[in-house]
Design an enzyme around this catalytic site. Structure first.
Site, short mmCIF file in Angstrom:
data_model
loop_
_atom_site.label_atom_id
_atom_site.label_comp_id
_atom_site.label_asym_id
_atom_site.label_seq_id
_atom_site.Cartn_x
_atom_site.Cartn_y
_atom_site.Cartn_z
N SER A 213 -2.96 3.38 -10.91
CA SER A 213 -4.03 4.36 -10.60
C SER A 213 -3.35 5.24 -9.12
O SER A 213 -2.88 4.53 -8.63
CB SER A 213 -5.30 3.92 -10.07
OG SER A 213 -5.65 3.15 -11.06
N GLU B 257 -3.59 6.25 -3.46
CA GLU B 257 -3.49 4.71 -3.53
C GLU B 257 -1.93 4.19 -3.56
O GLU B 257 -1.50 3.45 -2.84
CB GLU B 257 -4.14 4.06 -4.77
CG GLU B 257 -3.91 2.68 -4.80
CD GLU B 257 -4.62 1.81 -5.95
OE1 GLU B 257 -5.88 2.28 -6.29
OE2 GLU B 257 -4.05 1.07 -6.60
N ARG C 264 -8.73 -1.61 -2.02
CA ARG C 264 -7.53 -1.33 -1.98
C ARG C 264 -6.71 -1.13 -0.67
O ARG C 264 -5.58 -0.19 -0.41
CB ARG C 264 -7.37 -0.21 -2.92
CG ARG C 264 -7.76 -0.32 -4.27
CD ARG C 264 -7.08 -1.44 -5.07
NE ARG C 264 -7.67 -1.28 -6.41
CZ ARG C 264 -8.84 -1.83 -7.03
NH1 ARG C 264 -9.41 -2.91 -6.31
NH2 ARG C 264 -9.07 -1.51 -8.21
#
Ligand code: FAD
Ligand code: NAP
Length: 358
Positions: free
Chosen positions: A258, A353, A184
């Site tokens: 998320s 994130e 990520r």
């Protein structure tokens, strides 16, 4: 060497439109419909760009002012109004540019909707992105965090991207190794954050699929649908069905997927945690052991917690939600409280994130 594709599905080198002499700038523009959290914040000045000339023009206008680049707004949290210029990237076009014996090479403009690109590939039998079905957002934001799902990451199908430096207007092609892709993460989310506007991405899609169905509930979903003849369409349909059943639809409940990354911790630290929590899920990862952040948050009692207008999703503890009318700072504070609690309970630091603006 590559063989040129016989048919170019959409010609790449169409004559470019002349730059608009009076760029359309909207002042005090509401961003509520442009971020999937549905946060009511506004951009001081808002410009939509639809081709590279408009990108250059908008960047020239933005020099020495705060600048925000916006795609689908599905990985951002707005904690206030955005000062300066917000550029909405709406460059369009997907084309097969060449092929060799193993791959189709497809270029997609940054403003294409990611899932439309996935459907384009699936309808033509180009394999590799089926596990990445239904991820919201734009093609141009994909490399930003090396989007991933169900055991596949964008970098596995990535060849290069074209970008323009937001200060110098330099045009540059980044090859895969220059993007520093990680979990990520990429150079565009770390040390080059905010410096480049990505205009297009070149992908490499397999002519013969290499299925990856061992992850999560994909196999179970294929069994449920009685699929015996595996295809990229069947895998895509399975992923879509799982995602629809587990994840809140941003059109119904504001969210950005998320909120935290899954933490990766050293193996020795994991052994200690495992003694205290024998059922803790874990996965081998580069440089250590990956934990499921959602599991930690659920164990700490946050899953389904509601604080009036916002909270933690009832089915997926990794997703923070805006039920309507929450401020970005409310959600940011909730994320901070969760981080503090997880650190206190498990000694594990959670990293966000989602990109926080401004
Ligand atoms: P935005 O939110 O608009 O922007 C994200 C960041 O990229 C910002 O920093 C922005 O400045 C920058 N950016 C955007 N476009 C450009 C450009 N052209 N050039 C330079 N910088 C740019 N992510 C996953 O990885 N896997 C998933 O499975 C997944 N599932 C999700 C499910 C839901 C329900 C939601 C809401 C989100 C999910 N996400 C997932 C997160 C998100 O969809 C991805 O990160 C997506 O790539 C964001 O795209 P965007 O266009 O909306 O980017
Ligand atoms: P899940 O299948 O319930 O799994 C929970 C977590 O365990 C996931 O985060 C996943 O890590 C990890 N995991 C599961 N099986 C694994 C395996 N075989 N090997 C390594 N790690 C494994 O997860 P979910 O919430 O339903 O999401 C499914 C997939 O979609 C995941 O890949 C997830 O990342 C992705 N997704 C991402 C977002 C986002 O906003 N980033 C939102 C929704 C879903 P990974 O996350 O590293 O895969």
């Amino acid at each position: 060497m590559y063989r040129e594709a016989k048919v170019l599905l959409r010609p790449k080198f169409l004559p470019k439109p002349k730059p608009d002499p009076c760029m359309f700038i909207q002042k005090g523009f509401s961003l509520q419909r442009f971020n999937t959290f549905g946060i009511d914040a506004s951009a001081e000045e808002f410009i939509t760009v639809e081709d590279e000339d408009q990108v250059a023009e908008a960047l020239a206008y933005s020099l020495n002012k705060p600048l925000f680049i916006l795609g689908g707004g599905s990985n951002i949290l707005l904690t206030g109004d955005l000062p300066g210029i917000t550029i909405l990237v709406r460059l369009h076009g997907i084309s097969l540019v060449y092929e060799d014996d193993t791959y189709h090479y497809v270029r997609a403009a940054a403003g294409e909707i990611w899932h439309d690109f996935v459907l384009y590939c699936i309808s033509r039998g180009y394999a590799g992105v089926e596990n990445l079905s239904l991820i919201p957002g734009s093609v141009g934001a994909g490399p930003m965090q090396n989007i991933g799902a169900y055991g596949v990451e964008l970098e596995q199908v990535f060849v290069s991207l074209d970008a323009i430096h937001v200060h110098t207007l330099e045009k540059r092609t980044f090859e895969a190794r220059e993007c520093e892709f990680g979990y990520r993460s990429s150079i565009f989310k770390t040390r080059e954050k905010g410096n480049w506007l990505i205009t297009s991405v070149l992908f490499r899609l397999r002519k013969t699929p290499e299925f990856n169905i061992s992850y999560g509930a994909i196999q179970e979903e294929l069994d449920k649908a009685c699929i015996t003849d595996l295809s990229i369409k069947a895998v895509s349909d399975a992923v879509i069905s799982i995602r629809r059943s587990k994840l809140p639809d941003p059109d119904m409940i504001g969210n950005a997927g998320s909120f935290f990354k899954n933490p990766v911790i050293p193996a020795e630290r994991f052994e200690e945690l495992k003694k205290a929590y024998p059922s803790i899920p874990s996965y081998a990862a580069d440089g250590g052991i990956k934990l499921a952040a959602g599991w930690l948050i659920e164990q700490a009692g946050w899953k389904g917690k509601t604080l009036g207008k916002y909270g933690v999703h009832t089915r997926q503890a990794l997703v923070l939600v805006n039920y309507g009318g929450a401020k970005g700072t409310d959600i940011w504070q909730l994320s901070e409280d969760i981080r503090t609690d997880i650190l206190r309970k498990f000694g594990v630091e959670l990293e966000r994130e989602v990109n926080i603006f401004p």
